[in-house]
Scaffold this active site. Structure first.
Site, PDB file in Angstrom:
ATOM      1  N   ASP A 374       5.554  89.587 -38.467  1.00 50.79           N
ATOM      2  CA  ASP A 374       5.423  88.084 -38.904  1.00 50.79           C
ATOM      3  C   ASP A 374       4.413  86.947 -38.769  1.00 50.79           C
ATOM      4  O   ASP A 374       3.446  87.224 -37.368  1.00 50.79           O
ATOM      5  CB  ASP A 374       7.069  87.681 -38.537  1.00 50.79           C
ATOM      6  N   ARG A 450      18.894  82.246 -38.273  1.00 49.94           N
ATOM      7  CA  ARG A 450      17.554  82.226 -37.688  1.00 49.94           C
ATOM      8  C   ARG A 450      16.554  81.728 -39.041  1.00 49.94           C
ATOM      9  O   ARG A 450      15.193  81.343 -39.083  1.00 49.94           O
ATOM     10  CB  ARG A 450      16.554  83.269 -37.890  1.00 49.94           C
ATOM     11  N   ASP A 485      12.023  93.771 -43.527  1.00 49.01           N
ATOM     12  CA  ASP A 485      13.150  93.328 -41.936  1.00 49.01           C
ATOM     13  C   ASP A 485      13.905  92.405 -43.122  1.00 49.01           C
ATOM     14  O   ASP A 485      14.047  92.044 -44.384  1.00 49.01           O
ATOM     15  CB  ASP A 485      11.542  91.970 -41.025  1.00 49.01           C
ATOM     16  N   ASP A 554      15.919  95.722 -31.785  1.00 44.57           N
ATOM     17  CA  ASP A 554      14.755  94.736 -30.829  1.00 44.57           C
ATOM     18  C   ASP A 554      14.467  94.966 -28.934  1.00 44.57           C
ATOM     19  O   ASP A 554      13.370  94.563 -28.409  1.00 44.57           O
ATOM     20  CB  ASP A 554      15.141  93.643 -31.132  1.00 44.57           C
TER      21      ASP A 554
HETATM   22  C1  GLA Z   1      12.947  91.042 -36.186  1.00 47.82           C
HETATM   23  C2  GLA Z   1      12.091  92.612 -35.755  1.00 47.82           C
HETATM   24  C3  GLA Z   1      10.621  92.211 -35.098  1.00 47.82           C
HETATM   25  C4  GLA Z   1       9.611  90.800 -35.730  1.00 47.82           C
HETATM   26  C5  GLA Z   1      10.985  89.438 -35.943  1.00 47.82           C
HETATM   27  C6  GLA Z   1       9.464  88.894 -36.526  1.00 47.82           C
HETATM   28  O1  GLA Z   1      13.320  90.679 -35.106  1.00 47.82           O
HETATM   29  O2  GLA Z   1      13.119  92.918 -35.703  1.00 47.82           O
HETATM   30  O3  GLA Z   1      10.383  93.658 -35.405  1.00 47.82           O
HETATM   31  O4  GLA Z   1       8.951  91.885 -36.403  1.00 47.82           O
HETATM   32  O5  GLA Z   1      12.042  89.862 -36.908  1.00 47.82           O
HETATM   33  O6  GLA Z   1       9.672  87.802 -36.566  1.00 47.82           O
END
Ligand code: GLA
Length: 738
Positions: A374, A450, A485, A554
Site C-alpha cells: 500500500d 478503514r 486486498d 495480518d
Molecule cells: C491490509 C493487509 C495488509 C496490508 C495493508 C495495507 O491490512 O492485510 O497486509 O496490505 O492492508 O494497507
C-alpha cells in the site's frame, strides 16, 4: 462412478472409498439412504437393509397423502421443501406465481454424463474444475418438478472419484409464465440417520482468523454463517462433523465447504427424530432473488467428503482436492517465490531510495520477489485517501512504476504490487468524478470502514473502469505478482442500478467481483495473484479458484500463527497460505519470539519476509540466508506434502509434512511455554513408509547472546553488561548454536 438401478429406484455414487446412495421414494420424493464408507455391492438386500421401515402413525405429524405411515418430517431427504410436513430447517423457499411458498418438487427423471456440470462456465461463478487430466469425474442431474407450476429444481451431483469428494449444486428453472421470488436456496442438504456428532468450525475476527472450535451437537439448529458481504473472518464456510459415540467414534467424519466468497450459511440441525440435517449455501439473510420467467438460478457449488479415518485424513483429502480441482491448473504443484513485502518494514513511509535499499538487502539473503504494498499510488500516505486512483506516485517512486519495476528486475528479482480494486476513498480523484460509484444508501448515513467505501461492482461501467486501470498497470509495469486486498465489511448494501431489487445486492456484488477476476486474473495468467482481505477475512474456495494463495492473517506473531495456520490447514492446503517472518516485538502482539521460531512457523506455507531486512545484523543475515536455503530445498514438501499435526501432553505443537513419495519429511516441534526439568517429549512421525529406513537430522539453528542477559557472564571471560555496548557488538556478529 454413478450407477442407477431402475428396479430399486436408486442412484449409487461411488468414489474411491465412499458410497452415496439416493433413493426415489413413493411418488417421487428424493431420499438419502446412505453416505459413508464404500459399499461394494448395492443389490436388493443391501438396499432393503438401508430403507427405513415405518411403523404405526406419528401422533400429530403431517403424513404423506399417498402413505399415512410416512411423514416427511422423519425421512432423510436430499432436498426438502415447504408445505409437506417437514418442519426441520428447509433448504429452499420460493414465492410461487400464486403467492404461496408451498412447493412439491417430485423426481421426474435424471441424466448422467462424464465430466463436471455442463453449465459450469456460464454461471459466472467459480467451480471445481476437472484438473489436468482427471477422467474419472461424472455428473448426475436429478430433475424434480413442482407438481403445480412445473418449475424445475435440478439437483446436481459431481463425483470426483479419485479425491473422495462429491460436489452439489441446485438449479431452479422458472418455466412458469411469471416471475418467482427466491428467498432462500441452499446448494446442498444432507440428512444423516443419527445425531451423535461434534461440529468443527473455524471462527474469529481480524488478526485471529480460523480458530478451531469443537462443539457437541444437541437438539436444535447450530448455524455457522457470515453477513459481512464476504466469507468473513467471523466464521469460515468450512465445517467438519465427527461422530463421537459408538463403534465409529472419532473415525467417521464429514467435511463441507462452499465455493463462494460472499455471505454464506451452514446449518446443522438435530431433529426431534434424532436425525442430523446439514445444509450449506448463500446466506438467506440479505438475499432474495427475483427469477424472471424462462430464466435460471444456479447456486454456488458445495463440496462434501467423508472419511472413516478421522478428521486429519479428511483435511488431507481437502488439501488434495483443492490443489487439483480448485487451484488453476497453471499453478498446480508450482513452487511459490520467497517474497519480501515492504508493509511492516515501512508502512506508508517510503521513497525510492528506501525501497531499493530494502530490495538489495532482500536479494542478498536469497529473496526472489519484491512486493510493493500500500502507498504507491495517488496521494496515499495514510489510509484516508486515494483508493481508486491507481496511478503511481512518481515522487515517491523516483519515476514511473515501470521504471521502478525495471530497477527491481535488474537486481534479479520479480516485482509485485498491492491493489485494493474494489474500494474507493471519498478523498480521491475517482470519487470527485464519480461519487455515485460508491456504495451508499441515498438519504441515509453512510458507514465507513478503514475510511473507505465499496465500489458498486454490480454496475458494468464501474467494473470496466477497474478492469482497465488494473490491467494497464499490470501490463505497463511488467508486474509478476499482485496482492489483491479488500479491507472492510459491507454495509449500506444498495445500488443505484438495482431499482426495487436491492435484496439482490450482496450476491450480485460477488458475481461482479468474479467478473473482475475473470477479466483481470484470467487475462494475466502468468501473474501470481495473492488474495487478501485485512489478512484472512476472505479465505475461501471462490478466491482460491482464481488466486492460488491468500494472505492468511495480518497477525504475524509466531505463537498466534500456530493456531491460525493450523486452523486454516483443517480445510485448506499449506500451498494456499501466505506466511511471513516479521519483526519483533511483533507489531500486533508486542511479543518477542526468536528469528528461528518465526521462520519455523512461516515455512509451513508460502514463505515471505515482512520486516526491514536492511536492519538485520550480520549474524541475523546469516541465519536468514540459511533459512531461505533450507526452505528452497524443501519448498515442495512444505507446499504440497501431506500435513500432520499433534498436540503433545505439555501443550507443545508438532507439525509435519511428508512428500508424496514418502522419501522426505520435515517436522517442527513448537514449544508453547518454556519449562524446566520437564518430561521427555516423545515425537511420533506420521505418514512415513513403514518398510523404509529414515535418517533424521536437525536443522542447525542459532540463538542470540542477548537472550541470555546477564547469565552469559557465567561462561564468558570478560563481563558483559546486559543491553550494554559489548553485548550489542557481540550480538551483531555472533550467535550461539541453539
Ligand atoms: C491490509 C493487509 C495488509 C496490508 C495493508 C495495507 O491490512 O492485510 O497486509 O496490505 O492492508 O494497507
Amino acid at each position: 462412478m454413478i450407477e442407477y438401478n431402475e428396479k430399486l429406484r436408486c442412484y449409487h455414487l461411488q468414489t474411491k472409498s465412499t458410497s452415496y446412495i439416493i433413493h426415489i421414494l413413493g411418488k417421487g420424493y428424493v431420499e438419502n439412504l446412505y453416505y459413508g464408507k464404500k459399499i461394494n455391492s448395492v443389490n436388493d438386500e443391501s438396499i432393503n437393509a438401508l430403507l427405513e421401515k415405518n411403523g404405526t402413525g406419528y401422533g400429530n405429524s403431517v403424513v404423506c397423502p399417498e402413505d399415512a405411515t410416512c411423514t416427511l418430517d422423519s425421512v432423510s431427504l436430499e432436498y426438502s421443501f415447504e408445505g409437506t410436513g417437514d418442519y426441520r430447517n428447509l433448504p429452499i423457499q420460493i414465492v410461487m406465481p400464486g403467492g404461496e411458498t408451498s412447493a412439491e418438487f417430485i423426481s421426474t427423471g435424471y441424466t448422467t454424463y462424464k465430466g463436471i456440470f455442463k453449465q459450469c462456465n456460464t454461471t459466472g461463478m467459480p467451480y471445481a474444475h476437472a484438473g489436468i487430466n482427471d477422467e474419472a469425474i461424472e455428473t448426475l442431474e436429478i430433475i424434480t418438478k413442482d407438481t403445480k407450476t412445473g418449475i424445475i429444481c435440478k439437483l446436481v451431483y459431481t463425483v470426483y472419484e479419485k479425491c473422495d469428494v462429491i460436489t452439489r449444486r441446485v438449479v431452479i428453472d422458472n418455466v412458469s409464465n411469471s416471475a418467482i421470488k427466491i428467498n432462500k436456496i441452499m446448494s446442498m442438504q444432507l440428512d444423516l440417520p443419527d445425531k451423535h456428532y461434534r461440529m468443527y468450525t473455524y471462527d474469529g475476527m481480524w488478526a485471529r482468523e480460523r480458530m478451531q472450535h469443537i462443539k457437541q451437537l444437541e437438539s436444535g439448529i447450530f448455524v455457522n454463517a457470515s453477513t459481512t458481504g464476504s466469507s468473513s473472518n467471523r466464521h469460515n464456510p468450512y465445517i467438519m462433523l465427527e461422530k463421537n459415540k459408538g463403534r465409529e467414534a472419532f473415525k467417521s467424519c464429514y467435511a463441507f465447504n462452499l465455493i463462494y466468497s460472499g455471505n454464506h450459511y451452514e446449518a446443522v440441525e438435530v431433529s426431534g427424530y434424532d436425525k442430523l440435517r446439514i445444509m450449506s449455501g448463500i446466506n438467506p439473510d440479505k438475499f432474495e432473488w427475483t427469477l424472471d420467467k424462462e430464466t435460471e438460478f444456479v447456486t454456488p457449488e458445495a463440496i462434501m467428503s467423508y472419511s472413516n479415518e478421522g478428521v486429519e485424513m479428511l483435511s488431507q483429502t481437502m488439501h488434495r482436492f483443492i490443489n487439483t480441482h480448485i487451484i488453476a491448473n497453471r499453478w498446480q504443484g508450482k513452487e511459490r517465490p520467497v517474497l519480501i513485502n515492504n508493509w511492516e518494514a515501512t508502512y506508508f513511509d517510503f521513497n525510492e531510495a528506501r525501497l531499493m535499499k530494502l530490495a538489495r538487502a532482500a536479494k542478498e539473503v536469497g529473496i526472489e520477489l519484491f512486493v510493493l504494498d500500500d502507498g504507491w499510488f495517488g496521494d496515499r500516505n495514510t489510509d484516508k485517501t486515494s483508493l481508486g486512483d491507481w496511478n503511481a506516485n512518481e515522487r515517491k517512486l523516483g519515476g514511473s512504476l515501470a521504471t521502478f519495476s525495471r530497477k527491481i528486475e535488474e537486481l534479479g528479482m520479480k516485482f509485485g504490487l498491492w491493489f485494493e480494486p474494489e474500494m474507493i476513498s471519498e478523498e480521491s480523484e475517482l470519487y470527485k468524478a464519480h461519487p455515485d460509484w460508491a456504495v451508499k444508501v441515498p438519504q441515509r448515513t453512510t458507514y465507513t470502514g478503514r475510511n473507505q467505501l465499496f465500489l458498486d461492482l454490480t454496475r458494468t461501467e464501474v467494473r470496466d473502469y477497474v478492469v482497465d486501470i488494473v490491467n494497464k498497470n499490470i501490463k505497463e509495469a511488467h508486474i509478476s505478482y499482485v496482492k489483491w486486498d479488500m479491507n472492510r465489511h459491507l454495509t449500506d448494501a444498495y445500488s443505484l442500478g438495482l431499482g426495487s431489487r436491492q435484496g439482490e445486492f450482496s450476491h450480485r456484488y460477488i458475481l461482479g467481483l468474479y467478473d473482475l477476476f475473470e477479466r483481470i486474473v484470467e487475462e494475466n495468467p502468468e501473474v501470481l495473484f495473492e488474495g487478501c482481505s485485512s489478512g484472512g477475512n476472505r479465505f475461501d474456495l471462490g478466491i482460491l479458484y482464481y488466486m492460488p494463495q491468500i494472505w492468511t492473517s495480518d497477525d504475524t506473531d509466531a505463537n498466534e500463527r500456530i493456531d491460525i495456520q493450523q486452523g486454516t490447514a483443517a480445510g485448506y492446503p499449506l500451498s494456499t497460505m501466505g506466511a511471513h517472518v516479521s519483526a519483533v516485538p511483533n507489531h500486533q502482539t508486542l511479543r518477542n519470539t526468536s528469528l528461528e521460531t518465526r521462520f519455523n512457523v512461516a515455512c509451513f506455507g508460502a514463505l515471505g519476509y515482512e520486516l526491514d531486512v536492511t536492519r538485520l545484523t550480520k549474524a541475523e543475515k546469516k541465519i536468514v540466508i540459511n533459512q531461505i536455503e533450507f526452505y528452497k530445498e524443501y519448498r515442495k514438501v512444505f507446499l504440497y506434502g501431506d500435513f500432520y499435526y499433534e498436540e503433545l501432553d505439555d501443550g507443545s505443537i508438532v507439525w509435519q509434512v511428508v512428500s508424496s513419495d514418502k522419501n522426505v519429511s520435515v517436522l517442527m516441534l513448537y514449544q508453547r511455554l518454556a519449562r524446566v526439568n520437564s518430561a521427555h517429549a516423545v515425537i511420533r512421525f506420521a505418514g512415513l513408509d513403514k518398510d523404509a529406513e529414515y535418517e533424521i537430522t536437525n536443522r542447525p539453528q542459532s540463538i542470540s547472546v542477548k537472550q541470555f542477559g546477564e547469565l552469559v557472564n557465567q561462561v564468558t571471560p570478560v563481563h558483559i553488561t546486559e543491553a550494554g555496548v559489548l553485548q550489542s557488538i557481540i550480538n551483531k556478529v555472533y550467535m550461539l548454536d541453539s
